[in-house]
Design an enzyme around this catalytic site. Sequence first.
Site, PDB file in Angstrom:
ATOM      1  N   HIS A  72      -3.279  -4.235  -4.994  1.00  0.00           N
ATOM      2  CA  HIS A  72      -3.086  -3.108  -5.908  1.00  0.00           C
ATOM      3  C   HIS A  72      -1.600  -2.935  -6.163  1.00  0.00           C
ATOM      4  O   HIS A  72      -0.841  -2.717  -5.222  1.00  0.00           O
ATOM      5  CB  HIS A  72      -3.667  -1.814  -5.311  1.00  0.00           C
ATOM      6  CG  HIS A  72      -5.155  -1.694  -5.467  1.00  0.00           C
ATOM      7  ND1 HIS A  72      -5.781  -0.483  -5.614  1.00  0.00           N
ATOM      8  CD2 HIS A  72      -6.130  -2.630  -5.529  1.00  0.00           C
ATOM      9  CE1 HIS A  72      -7.088  -0.676  -5.759  1.00  0.00           C
ATOM     10  NE2 HIS A  72      -7.322  -1.971  -5.691  1.00  0.00           N
ATOM     11  N   TYR A 200      -5.401   9.714  -6.773  1.00  0.00           N
ATOM     12  CA  TYR A 200      -5.189  10.921  -5.967  1.00  0.00           C
ATOM     13  C   TYR A 200      -5.074  12.069  -6.958  1.00  0.00           C
ATOM     14  O   TYR A 200      -4.204  12.050  -7.825  1.00  0.00           O
ATOM     15  CB  TYR A 200      -3.886  10.812  -5.175  1.00  0.00           C
ATOM     16  CG  TYR A 200      -3.895   9.839  -4.025  1.00  0.00           C
ATOM     17  CD1 TYR A 200      -3.606   8.488  -4.219  1.00  0.00           C
ATOM     18  CD2 TYR A 200      -4.171  10.267  -2.731  1.00  0.00           C
ATOM     19  CE1 TYR A 200      -3.604   7.598  -3.160  1.00  0.00           C
ATOM     20  CE2 TYR A 200      -4.154   9.376  -1.660  1.00  0.00           C
ATOM     21  CZ  TYR A 200      -3.868   8.052  -1.891  1.00  0.00           C
ATOM     22  OH  TYR A 200      -3.869   7.162  -0.827  1.00  0.00           O
ATOM     23  N   PRO A 292      -5.155  11.704   6.249  1.00  0.00           N
ATOM     24  CA  PRO A 292      -5.398  10.425   5.561  1.00  0.00           C
ATOM     25  C   PRO A 292      -4.746  10.339   4.178  1.00  0.00           C
ATOM     26  O   PRO A 292      -4.811   9.304   3.538  1.00  0.00           O
ATOM     27  CB  PRO A 292      -6.923  10.379   5.458  1.00  0.00           C
ATOM     28  CG  PRO A 292      -7.350  11.801   5.512  1.00  0.00           C
ATOM     29  CD  PRO A 292      -6.367  12.516   6.369  1.00  0.00           C
TER      30      PRO A 292
HETATM   31  C1  PHB Z   1     -10.135   5.136   1.647  1.00  0.00           C
HETATM   32  O1  PHB Z   1     -10.338   4.187   0.846  1.00  0.00           O
HETATM   33  O2  PHB Z   1     -10.989   5.518   2.480  1.00  0.00           O
HETATM   34  C2  PHB Z   1      -8.817   5.859   1.585  1.00  0.00           C
HETATM   35  C3  PHB Z   1      -7.844   5.393   0.717  1.00  0.00           C
HETATM   36  C4  PHB Z   1      -6.617   6.053   0.655  1.00  0.00           C
HETATM   37  C5  PHB Z   1      -6.402   7.166   1.461  1.00  0.00           C
HETATM   38  C6  PHB Z   1      -7.390   7.620   2.335  1.00  0.00           C
HETATM   39  C7  PHB Z   1      -8.612   6.970   2.396  1.00  0.00           C
HETATM   40  O3  PHB Z   1      -5.210   7.820   1.390  1.00  0.00           O
END
Ligand code: PHB
Length: 388
Positions: A72, A200, A292
Amino acid sequence: MRTQVCIIGGGPAGLLLGQLLHRRGIETILIERKSRDYVLSRIRAGVLERGFVGLMEEAGVAGRLHREGYPHDGVMIGAGAEMFRIDFAKLTGHRVTVYGQTEVTRDLYEAREAAGLPTLHEVDEVALQGLEGASPTVTFLHEGERKTIRCDYVAGCDGFHGPSRQAIPEEKRREVEKVYPFGWLGILSETPPVHEELIYSSSKEGFALCSMRNETLSRYYVQVPMSDRVEDWSDARFWAALRARIPAGAADALVTGPSIEKSIAPLRSFVCETMRWGRLFLCGDAAHIVPPTGAKGLNTAASDVYYLYEALAAACTGDEAALDAYAEKALARVWKTQRFSWWMTQLLHHFPEQTAYDRRVQAAELTFLAESEAAQKALAEQYVGLPY
Ligand code: PHB
Ligand code: APR
């Protein structure tokens, strides 16, 4: 049993450390509380920094990652109705690779098995002794028998709930924590991802993330109050909430379907700054946790592994200087990823205690990010991974 390094924990940190040490001719025994199938059943993020990919290559386990992983070159940021792209390749010359943590763990288990490295599953009552001496021991129950490993060093790769951090005297542990007032409700669905890159998104309804595992397996998240339970969220309610939180272009392209996994994860930032105690070295989630938002959990485990394996390799030839510097070097990078993960979380989520002024500042920060190449470069450098 006798070995040079006893690794407690068969998650990504323990497995990657074991494989890298093996490549340097260092013996390890790895003990894991759960079965291999159980470990491989965990659904975890898989956005790999460039450094992580490099370590997998150095460990000799990057073949499938390169064949099946998804490079990516950027990520999308949704801000209300607007959406803009952070171009990693243009801004940093680097990219991330989307490759599920489950696959990383599977590749490492298969490599460990192929090398015939001793790995004990379903161990219980793990206890660490003699950490301040020259030859620590790790005792545990395995197949109904109490067993002991005598070793030169112990790598505590047993995650947040493991025994290694607890083996450090409480009065010697320097721990700091931040608990966020919300969680992430995540689902896995056998549907094509809504976009070719991650999105996001921050909206007045709250945060959402659109991610993926492959062309037919999507991973989505929405921010929820910590008081919510999974059973409060039907699939229909989830899809409606996701649609309302992503920009219209993405919402119109969203393909929904039944969830095959649904769970709520709390968000926390945590660091145990005592990453070494005698001959015990903490690594990965055993020492730190991030929200996360920045996809840094797995990647920060990898940077610990990088510092620890180099130091252990030197120590096994008699030079302990790098081991003495491990905690300081690892923590310096841990705090950079802690800050980035905190910053991304602050930027994109709704906080219950936010005032109207706070929300205006948050919107202004997103506008600045949308308009400033310098701000985007700062995000990109950290997202693709700072140098080790
Ligand atoms: C995911 O693909 O589970 C994932 C991707 C990016 C993040 C958190 C989780 O910041
Ligand atoms: N004895 C042996 N193994 C244990 C014990 C114990 N008492 N307690 C925990 N473990 C094992 C867990 O079963 C798990 O497989 O230690 C392993 C720790 O793995 P992770 O929790 O995955 O932590 P880590 O390897 O540091 O990887 C960090 O993986 O789980 C994600 O969110 C995490 O992304 C982060 C990354």
